[in-house]
Motif scaffolding. Structure first.
Motif, mmCIF file in Angstrom:
data_model
loop_
_atom_site.group_PDB
_atom_site.id
_atom_site.type_symbol
_atom_site.label_atom_id
_atom_site.label_comp_id
_atom_site.label_asym_id
_atom_site.label_seq_id
_atom_site.Cartn_x
_atom_site.Cartn_y
_atom_site.Cartn_z
ATOM 1 N N ALA A 1 -7.721 7.183 -7.661
ATOM 2 C CA ALA A 1 -8.224 5.854 -8.046
ATOM 3 C C ALA A 1 -9.391 5.413 -7.184
ATOM 4 O O ALA A 1 -9.462 4.282 -6.741
ATOM 5 N N GLY A 2 -10.304 6.319 -6.900
ATOM 6 C CA GLY A 2 -11.537 5.947 -6.228
ATOM 7 C C GLY A 2 -11.524 6.086 -4.723
ATOM 8 O O GLY A 2 -12.538 5.914 -4.089
ATOM 9 N N LEU A 3 -10.411 6.414 -4.096
ATOM 10 C CA LEU A 3 -10.368 6.539 -2.644
ATOM 11 C C LEU A 3 -9.970 7.957 -2.281
ATOM 12 O O LEU A 3 -8.970 8.478 -2.766
ATOM 13 N N VAL A 4 -10.767 8.577 -1.452
ATOM 14 C CA VAL A 4 -10.432 9.920 -0.998
ATOM 15 C C VAL A 4 -9.362 9.780 0.066
ATOM 16 O O VAL A 4 -9.513 9.042 1.030
ATOM 17 N N VAL A 5 -8.272 10.453 -0.141
ATOM 18 C CA VAL A 5 -7.165 10.376 0.806
ATOM 19 C C VAL A 5 -6.869 11.768 1.338
ATOM 20 O O VAL A 5 -7.077 12.761 0.656
ATOM 21 N N SER A 6 -6.395 11.823 2.546
ATOM 22 C CA SER A 6 -6.108 13.129 3.134
ATOM 23 C C SER A 6 -4.768 13.648 2.639
ATOM 24 O O SER A 6 -3.850 12.883 2.376
ATOM 25 N N GLY A 7 -4.668 14.943 2.494
ATOM 26 C CA GLY A 7 -3.419 15.571 2.100
ATOM 27 C C GLY A 7 -3.082 15.417 0.638
ATOM 28 O O GLY A 7 -2.003 15.796 0.211
ATOM 29 N N GLY A 8 -3.966 14.828 -0.162
ATOM 30 C CA GLY A 8 -3.713 14.681 -1.582
ATOM 31 C C GLY A 8 -2.696 13.599 -1.913
ATOM 32 O O GLY A 8 -2.331 13.415 -3.059
ATOM 33 N N GLU A 9 -2.214 12.869 -0.918
ATOM 34 C CA GLU A 9 -1.237 11.808 -1.152
ATOM 35 C C GLU A 9 -1.957 10.523 -1.558
ATOM 36 O O GLU A 9 -3.020 10.216 -1.031
ATOM 37 N N PRO A 10 -1.378 9.772 -2.474
ATOM 38 C CA PRO A 10 -2.015 8.509 -2.870
ATOM 39 C C PRO A 10 -1.936 7.478 -1.747
ATOM 40 O O PRO A 10 -1.045 7.527 -0.909
ATOM 41 N N SER A 11 -2.888 6.556 -1.777
ATOM 42 C CA SER A 11 -2.887 5.471 -0.795
ATOM 43 C C SER A 11 -1.841 4.440 -1.173
ATOM 44 O O SER A 11 -1.354 4.402 -2.298
ATOM 45 N N CYS A 12 -1.550 3.591 -0.216
ATOM 46 C CA CYS A 12 -0.601 2.503 -0.428
ATOM 47 C C CYS A 12 -1.255 1.232 0.107
ATOM 48 O O CYS A 12 -1.789 1.226 1.218
ATOM 49 N N CYS A 13 -1.232 0.173 -0.684
ATOM 50 C CA CYS A 13 -1.836 -1.096 -0.277
ATOM 51 C C CYS A 13 -1.096 -1.633 0.945
ATOM 52 O O CYS A 13 0.139 -1.697 0.956
ATOM 53 N N SER A 14 -1.846 -2.018 1.949
ATOM 54 C CA SER A 14 -1.225 -2.513 3.179
ATOM 55 C C SER A 14 -0.601 -3.889 2.994
ATOM 56 O O SER A 14 0.217 -4.309 3.800
ATOM 57 N N GLN A 15 -0.943 -4.576 1.906
ATOM 58 C CA GLN A 15 -0.400 -5.919 1.689
ATOM 59 C C GLN A 15 0.762 -5.913 0.696
ATOM 60 O O GLN A 15 1.834 -6.415 0.994
ATOM 61 N N CYS A 16 0.562 -5.346 -0.490
ATOM 62 C CA CYS A 16 1.609 -5.406 -1.524
ATOM 63 C C CYS A 16 2.359 -4.086 -1.692
ATOM 64 O O CYS A 16 3.315 -4.014 -2.456
ATOM 65 N N LYS A 17 1.907 -3.060 -1.017
ATOM 66 C CA LYS A 17 2.551 -1.736 -1.008
ATOM 67 C C LYS A 17 2.477 -0.992 -2.342
ATOM 68 O O LYS A 17 3.210 -0.044 -2.552
ATOM 69 N N THR A 18 1.581 -1.405 -3.239
ATOM 70 C CA THR A 18 1.426 -0.665 -4.487
ATOM 71 C C THR A 18 0.725 0.661 -4.197
ATOM 72 O O THR A 18 0.011 0.798 -3.204
ATOM 73 N N ASP A 19 0.951 1.640 -5.073
ATOM 74 C CA ASP A 19 0.303 2.930 -4.863
ATOM 75 C C ASP A 19 -0.692 3.246 -5.973
ATOM 76 O O ASP A 19 -1.187 4.356 -6.079
#
Length: 130
Positions: free
Chosen positions: A6-24
């Motif tokens: 979804a537009g953000l390069v993340v390490s390890g191929g794992e999706p990011s998680c919102c630091s506020q609402c914790k959505t992935d």
């Protein structure tokens, strides 16, 4: 190993998680000034809160200034309604009575105006907070 989610390069191929609402999942990942990863909805919500707070503070300042100006005008009206004390002892009691009536009426108007101004400002601030 890196992946795109979804537009953000993340390490390890794992999706990011919102630091506020914790959505992935989000349409767009963003970083705040502190570097925390946030979803588009949380970032937008935070920006709106900041703008609303700034707007509220500006309105409060404007209302306080308007109230002060109104009080200054009321004082001027009172001063103009009160004629300067004359040194002449030939003032009639009827004239003295009229002056007292004007002073009482002016004081009454000032109190009414101040009460309405405070109520108006209080009501407006209450609606802003909602």
């Amino acid at each position: 190993k890196q992946g795109l989610y979804a537009g953000l390069v993340v390490s390890g191929g794992e999706p990011s998680c919102c630091s506020q609402c914790k959505t992935d999942f989000t349409c767009r990942w963003r970083r705040d000034k502190g570097g925390a990863v946030m979803c588009e909805q949380c970032m937008s919500s935070n920006q709106k809160k900041v703008l609303k707070a700034e707007h509220t503070n500006r309105l409060k300042a404007a209302f306080v200034k308007a109230l002060q100006q109104e009080q200054e005008l009321d004082k001027r009206v009172l001063q103009q309604a009160t004629p300067p004390a004359s040194s002449s002892s030939s003032s009639s009691s009827a004239h003295g009575m009229k002056v007292d009536q004007v002073k009482a009426r002016a004081a009454s108007l000032v109190q009414q105006t101040q009460g309405r101004s405070v109520q108006t400002v209080s009501r407006h601030i209450a609606t802003i907070k909602q």
